[in-house]
Motif scaffolding. Sequence first.
Motif: not given
Length: 201
Positions: A61, A109, A113
């Motif tokens: 990330h 995810d 991020i």
Amino acid sequence: MDKIKLEILGLSSSQSQSGSFALVLGEIEGSRRLPIIIGMFEAQAIAIEIEKIIPNRPMTHDLFKSFAQSFEYKVEEIIISDLKEGVFFAKIVCSNGTKSIEIDARPSDAIAIGLRFDSPIYTYESILAEAGIVLTDESEDDIAEIKSEIKSSSAKKQSASKSDDLKNFSVDKLNELLNEAIEKEDYEKAAKIRDELSRRN
């Protein structure tokens, strides 16, 4: 469709699925909670950013952030966009000032991020209506259970710190152990040491 802003309330081991974690999101202007089951790697990536631990080498990330910034893109917002058969879907909304794009992603995810860009997290009313947990005065037992789930990770950290006798080490030794833990990519231990250092400051 109006978006509802969310915040991260907690991250803890999932009692329903071994090896998974429960990420609890809550609407900022309301009492509903949105629990999402995520994997261990994504939970680690989220926890590292929340705890502001700098890994020895960039994680996936972090690599995404560096890549995006190299092309002058930033993440404007994260949207938990859909729920199908119990599976959540998300979009990462990116912009370079003139062009805006949406990237499909898993919520875990997307949030990992988004945290690295300090991006807000949103969802839609339909998703909260279907999967949200409403906290009311009549559901005190449910509230206590959710709070217990949210606090369990910090409680585990505290008990683990005691068992490791971190309090017996000097600040210099703790800093040395912290560097070693980061080099070995043992971020759970690094978080415990960082907590002990923070407690002393």
